[in-house]
Design a protein around this motif. Structure first.
Motif, PDB file in Angstrom:
ATOM      1  N   LEU A   1       0.907  -1.227  -0.152  1.00 27.56           N
ATOM      2  CA  LEU A   1       0.012  -0.061  -0.089  1.00 27.56           C
ATOM      3  C   LEU A   1       1.091   1.173   0.004  1.00 27.56           C
ATOM      4  O   LEU A   1       0.583   2.505  -0.861  1.00 27.56           O
ATOM      5  CB  LEU A   1      -0.878  -0.063   1.145  1.00 27.56           C
ATOM      6  CG  LEU A   1      -1.946   1.067   1.339  1.00 27.56           C
ATOM      7  CD1 LEU A   1      -2.572   1.373   0.230  1.00 27.56           C
ATOM      8  CD2 LEU A   1      -2.589   0.939   2.703  1.00 27.56           C
ATOM      9  N   ALA A   2       1.912   1.135   0.899  1.00 26.50           N
ATOM     10  CA  ALA A   2       2.837   2.463   0.979  1.00 26.50           C
ATOM     11  C   ALA A   2       3.417   2.703  -0.397  1.00 26.50           C
ATOM     12  O   ALA A   2       3.834   3.743  -1.061  1.00 26.50           O
ATOM     13  CB  ALA A   2       3.897   2.215   2.005  1.00 26.50           C
ATOM     14  N   HIS A   3       3.947   1.501  -0.948  1.00 25.90           N
ATOM     15  CA  HIS A   3       4.557   1.676  -2.439  1.00 25.90           C
ATOM     16  C   HIS A   3       3.594   2.130  -3.373  1.00 25.90           C
ATOM     17  O   HIS A   3       4.098   3.067  -4.220  1.00 25.90           O
ATOM     18  CB  HIS A   3       4.852   0.014  -2.889  1.00 25.90           C
ATOM     19  CG  HIS A   3       5.699   0.119  -4.141  1.00 25.90           C
ATOM     20  ND1 HIS A   3       4.970  -0.002  -5.165  1.00 25.90           N
ATOM     21  CD2 HIS A   3       6.851  -0.133  -4.470  1.00 25.90           C
ATOM     22  CE1 HIS A   3       5.837   0.041  -6.401  1.00 25.90           C
ATOM     23  NE2 HIS A   3       6.961  -0.026  -5.766  1.00 25.90           N
ATOM     24  N   TYR A   4       2.416   1.916  -3.432  1.00 26.19           N
ATOM     25  CA  TYR A   4       1.404   2.486  -4.434  1.00 26.19           C
ATOM     26  C   TYR A   4       1.334   3.818  -4.140  1.00 26.19           C
ATOM     27  O   TYR A   4       1.570   4.598  -5.072  1.00 26.19           O
ATOM     28  CB  TYR A   4       0.046   1.769  -4.381  1.00 26.19           C
ATOM     29  CG  TYR A   4      -0.733   2.611  -5.185  1.00 26.19           C
ATOM     30  CD1 TYR A   4      -1.161   2.175  -6.379  1.00 26.19           C
ATOM     31  CD2 TYR A   4      -1.655   3.707  -4.515  1.00 26.19           C
ATOM     32  CE1 TYR A   4      -1.994   3.011  -7.143  1.00 26.19           C
ATOM     33  CE2 TYR A   4      -2.668   4.446  -5.377  1.00 26.19           C
ATOM     34  CZ  TYR A   4      -2.757   3.944  -6.726  1.00 26.19           C
ATOM     35  OH  TYR A   4      -3.606   4.763  -7.431  1.00 26.19           O
ATOM     36  N   LEU A   5       1.263   4.345  -2.842  1.00 26.21           N
ATOM     37  CA  LEU A   5       1.199   5.868  -2.540  1.00 26.21           C
ATOM     38  C   LEU A   5       2.447   6.407  -3.109  1.00 26.21           C
ATOM     39  O   LEU A   5       2.275   7.505  -3.906  1.00 26.21           O
ATOM     40  CB  LEU A   5       1.012   5.930  -1.127  1.00 26.21           C
ATOM     41  CG  LEU A   5      -0.308   5.589  -0.364  1.00 26.21           C
ATOM     42  CD1 LEU A   5      -0.113   5.560   1.234  1.00 26.21           C
ATOM     43  CD2 LEU A   5      -1.571   6.293  -1.012  1.00 26.21           C
ATOM     44  N   LEU A   6       3.458   5.902  -2.801  1.00 22.77           N
ATOM     45  CA  LEU A   6       4.770   6.684  -3.358  1.00 22.77           C
ATOM     46  C   LEU A   6       5.090   6.758  -4.942  1.00 22.77           C
ATOM     47  O   LEU A   6       5.472   7.628  -5.530  1.00 22.77           O
ATOM     48  CB  LEU A   6       6.057   6.015  -2.620  1.00 22.77           C
ATOM     49  CG  LEU A   6       6.009   6.535  -1.036  1.00 22.77           C
ATOM     50  CD1 LEU A   6       6.898   5.738  -0.336  1.00 22.77           C
ATOM     51  CD2 LEU A   6       6.268   7.918  -0.713  1.00 22.77           C
ATOM     52  N   ASP A   7       4.678   5.463  -5.512  1.00 29.73           N
ATOM     53  CA  ASP A   7       4.774   5.485  -6.816  1.00 29.73           C
ATOM     54  C   ASP A   7       4.014   6.126  -7.787  1.00 29.73           C
ATOM     55  O   ASP A   7       4.027   6.208  -8.820  1.00 29.73           O
ATOM     56  CB  ASP A   7       4.706   3.923  -7.028  1.00 29.73           C
ATOM     57  CG  ASP A   7       5.323   3.233  -8.493  1.00 29.73           C
ATOM     58  OD1 ASP A   7       6.325   3.892  -8.841  1.00 29.73           O
ATOM     59  OD2 ASP A   7       4.585   2.620  -9.388  1.00 29.73           O
ATOM     60  N   HIS A   8       2.843   6.435  -7.039  1.00 28.56           N
ATOM     61  CA  HIS A   8       1.768   7.433  -7.755  1.00 28.56           C
ATOM     62  C   HIS A   8       1.459   8.907  -7.517  1.00 28.56           C
ATOM     63  O   HIS A   8       0.571   9.442  -7.816  1.00 28.56           O
ATOM     64  CB  HIS A   8       0.526   6.674  -7.727  1.00 28.56           C
ATOM     65  CG  HIS A   8       0.474   5.310  -8.494  1.00 28.56           C
ATOM     66  ND1 HIS A   8       0.823   4.177  -7.919  1.00 28.56           N
ATOM     67  CD2 HIS A   8      -0.236   4.866  -9.737  1.00 28.56           C
ATOM     68  CE1 HIS A   8       0.851   3.097  -9.006  1.00 28.56           C
ATOM     69  NE2 HIS A   8       0.040   3.636  -9.941  1.00 28.56           N
ATOM     70  N   LEU A   9       2.798   9.428  -6.907  1.00 26.39           N
ATOM     71  CA  LEU A   9       2.703  10.599  -6.565  1.00 26.39           C
ATOM     72  C   LEU A   9       2.427  11.634  -7.549  1.00 26.39           C
ATOM     73  O   LEU A   9       1.637  12.625  -7.381  1.00 26.39           O
ATOM     74  CB  LEU A   9       4.130  11.066  -5.697  1.00 26.39           C
ATOM     75  CG  LEU A   9       4.356  10.616  -4.548  1.00 26.39           C
ATOM     76  CD1 LEU A   9       5.897  10.672  -3.964  1.00 26.39           C
ATOM     77  CD2 LEU A   9       3.503  11.330  -3.382  1.00 26.39           C
ATOM     78  N   THR A  10       3.093  11.383  -8.637  1.00 23.89           N
ATOM     79  CA  THR A  10       3.121  12.249 -10.024  1.00 23.89           C
ATOM     80  C   THR A  10       2.063  11.656 -10.905  1.00 23.89           C
ATOM     81  O   THR A  10       1.818  12.152 -11.992  1.00 23.89           O
ATOM     82  CB  THR A  10       4.177  12.526 -10.588  1.00 23.89           C
ATOM     83  OG1 THR A  10       4.868  11.382 -10.914  1.00 23.89           O
ATOM     84  CG2 THR A  10       5.036  13.336  -9.515  1.00 23.89           C
ATOM     85  N   ASP A  11       1.196  10.564 -10.793  1.00 24.44           N
ATOM     86  CA  ASP A  11       0.133  10.168 -11.536  1.00 24.44           C
ATOM     87  C   ASP A  11      -0.671  10.947 -12.044  1.00 24.44           C
ATOM     88  O   ASP A  11      -1.597  11.328 -10.887  1.00 24.44           O
ATOM     89  CB  ASP A  11      -0.074   8.521 -11.130  1.00 24.44           C
ATOM     90  CG  ASP A  11      -1.032   7.795 -12.183  1.00 24.44           C
ATOM     91  OD1 ASP A  11      -1.124   8.499 -13.162  1.00 24.44           O
ATOM     92  OD2 ASP A  11      -1.290   6.788 -11.928  1.00 24.44           O
TER      93      ASP A  11
END
Length: 213
Positions: free
Chosen positions: A189-199
């Motif tokens: 879940l944390a990975h998703y949040l950080l990986d989609h900061l600029t999505d």
């Protein structure tokens, strides 16, 4: 990026901070008890409470995104930590010229069509009743966030959280129910949040997420 993380002493919040630092981000943590936040070269801590005005409001300025992992462990009483806390954060973001917000809610708020009868009954009569105060406040939070048209928000709704490993594999659905959303690790879940900061695709979207490829 320079990030502000709320709820960093919880399981998901700790994962967000650890992964953000590992990825080279600079992190500011807002915590009621700063001693509970591990110090680090890229981590700065501000003492404060999102429900109480204080110097933390001015500190929001200069950040490129706010990640909210706010939560309440008191299931027995009504809470405003999600709704009022997030509303206070949005006001501080506006004052500081910060536009990007990612915040956690819960997949338990709704029961997707096609959910097996057994799981539907458990969700409706056990989970939703057990977490009724938190879920009621999450609904108020989601209403406040979705009304903030000047904020680039993303609401993320995870199912049951586990302490499983980081896999980087998960399924998502934007503004739509996600079938068979059993669980997801806090690390993923944390990975998703950080990986989609600029999505750009998940701006102004409610994202359902679950583990699995």
């Amino acid at each position: 990026m320079k990030l502000m993380v709320l709820g960093a002493t919880g399981g998901t919040g700790r994962q967000v901070v650890e992964q953000a630092v590992a990825a080279g981000h600079d992190v500011t943590v807002l915590a009621r008890d700063p001693a509970r936040v591990p110090a680090g070269e890229r981590v700065s801590v501000i003492g404060g409470d999102v429900l109480t005005p204080g110097p933390w409001r001015e500190a929001v300025a200069g950040h490129e995104a706010v990640l909210s992992c706010l939560g309440s462990t008191d299931r027995g009483h009504p809470t405003t930590v999600y709704s009022q806390g997030t509303a206070n954060v949005i006001a501080a973001m506006r004052d500081g010229g910060v536009r990007r917000l990612l915040c956690l809610s819960s997949a338990g708020l709704d029961i997707p069509p096609g959910t097996p009868l057994g799981r539907r009954l458990v969700t409706r009569f056990v989970i939703q009743r057990l977490y009724r105060h938190g879920y009621a406040d999450m609904r108020r939070m989601e209403a406040a966030v979705t009304a903030a048209h000047d904020i680039d928000w993303t609401i993320v709704r995870p199912p049951m959280l586990t302490d499983g490993p980081l896999t980087g594999r998960y399924r998502t659905a934007e503004n739509a129910p996600l079938a068979k959303a059993g669980s997801i690790s806090r690390a993923d879940l944390a990975h998703y949040l950080l990986d989609h900061l600029t999505d750009e695709h998940n701006r102004h979207a409610v994202v359902e997420i679950a583990g699995g490829s």
